[in-house]
Design an enzyme around this catalytic site. Structure first.
Site, PDB file in Angstrom:
ATOM      1  CB  SER A   1      -0.879   0.018   1.243  1.00 50.65           C
ATOM      2  OG  SER A   1      -1.421   1.326   1.403  1.00 50.65           O
TER       3      SER A   1
ATOM      4  CG  ASP B   1      -6.609  -2.761   2.101  1.00 46.89           C
ATOM      5  OD1 ASP B   1      -7.243  -1.922   1.439  1.00 46.89           O
ATOM      6  OD2 ASP B   1      -5.515  -2.528   2.639  1.00 46.89           O
TER       7      ASP B   1
HETATM    8  C1  DX5 Z   1      -6.573   1.601   4.993  1.00 44.81           C
HETATM    9  C2  DX5 Z   1      -5.957   1.141   3.682  1.00 44.81           C
HETATM   10  C3  DX5 Z   1      -4.958   0.025   3.837  1.00 44.81           C
HETATM   11  C4  DX5 Z   1      -3.806   0.412   4.706  1.00 44.81           C
HETATM   12  C5  DX5 Z   1      -2.907  -0.771   4.947  1.00 44.81           C
HETATM   13  O1  DX5 Z   1      -7.648   2.456   4.705  1.00 44.81           O
HETATM   14  O2  DX5 Z   1      -6.989   0.678   2.839  1.00 44.81           O
HETATM   15  O3  DX5 Z   1      -4.464  -0.320   2.549  1.00 44.81           O
HETATM   16  O4  DX5 Z   1      -3.059   1.421   4.091  1.00 44.81           O
HETATM   17  O5  DX5 Z   1      -1.918  -0.337   5.810  1.00 44.81           O
HETATM   18  P1  DX5 Z   1      -1.308  -1.298   6.933  1.00 44.81           P
HETATM   19  O6  DX5 Z   1      -0.722  -2.442   6.170  1.00 44.81           O
HETATM   20  O7  DX5 Z   1      -0.284  -0.421   7.600  1.00 44.81           O
HETATM   21  O8  DX5 Z   1      -2.434  -1.700   7.816  1.00 44.81           O
HETATM   22 ZN    ZN Z   2      -6.578  -0.151   0.725  1.00 42.42          ZN
END
Ligand code: DX5
Ligand code: ZN
Length: 215
Positions: A7, A172
């Site tokens: 991401s 996600d």
């Molecule tokens: C949250 C996003 C995710 C997030 C994942 O709204 O959709 O993609 O950035 O980040 P981590 O891996 O740090 O939880």
């Molecule tokens: Zn996302």
């Protein structure tokens, strides 16, 4: 083998092009763009011009996650800017079937997602089947949050409620080596990870660990 989609919400905005090149060299399978409009979620991120510029830096597919109100306005912008998959939230539209068809008109994959607390039963009302379902491991809006414990059950439920036998299930939010194993165990095909991929700048090691191939 599970695919890893870093991401870019966790990338360094001042050096996005460098980070994208490093992620591709490190073995990322696709790039996840968390698009936020400041209304659907209380954050604001990548406009289509980021995709247009970054498309020149990499051959990786662009996986666009629209966390926006009125996604019908955004779909053409991101499809024309280089998206290979576009996912929208069912909470943001009354016409999901029209949006799935709109995305398909651009010849790219259509995904849908639900916030973790939204009742998944609404999936059975869909007339058009999406190519992808994005299971949220966290409340949308920010990286670095903890994975909801019921995420594996929502992965299994998505496959039961959606009739597309080739459905791609992507998870996600909150992905780390432990939750990656739980998600893959529940049949996830793709894992989106920000914090866990960018940790200590060791992209290749982190991606391999999330794939269960540790060094
Ligand atoms: C949250 C996003 C995710 C997030 C994942 O709204 O959709 O993609 O950035 O980040 P981590 O891996 O740090 O939880
Ligand atoms: Zn996302």
């Amino acid at each position: 083998m599970v695919k890893i989609a870093p991401s870019l919400l966790s990338a360094n905005p001042a050096f996005l092009g460098d980070d994208v090149k490093k992620l591709e060299q490190a073995g990322a399978d696709l790039l996840h763009f968390d698009v936020m409009d400041g209304h659907f979620v209380n954050n604001m991120t990548f406009g289509p011009m980021f995709l247009k510029s970054l498309k020149k830096c990499t051959k990786l597919a662009f996986d666009v996650h629209l966390m926006v109100n009125a996604p019908e306005r955004f779909i053409p912008w991101y499809a024309e800017a280089g998206a290979d998959m576009i996912t929208f939230h069912l909470e943001a539209t009354k016409k999901p079937d029209d949006l799935i068809n709109l995305i398909h008109q651009y010849g790219i994959k259509a995904g849908i997602s639900l916030k973790p607390k939204t009742d998944m039963k609404i999936l059975s009302k869909l007339k058009c089947q999406p190519d992808l379902f994005l299971v949220m491991g966290v409340e949308p809006g920010f990286g670095g949050q903890a994975y909801f414990e019921d995420t594996p059950q929502r992965i299994v439920a998505a496959r039961k409620l959606l009739s597309n036998s080739n459905l791609i299930v992507e998870v996600d939010g909150g992905i780390n080596p432990k939750t990656a194993e739980l998600s893959v165990g529940a049949s996830a095909d793709i894992l989106v990870a920000g914090t866990a991929v960018f940790k200590n700048g060791e992209y290749k090691k982190n991606i391999l660990t999330l794939k269960g191939e540790g060094l």
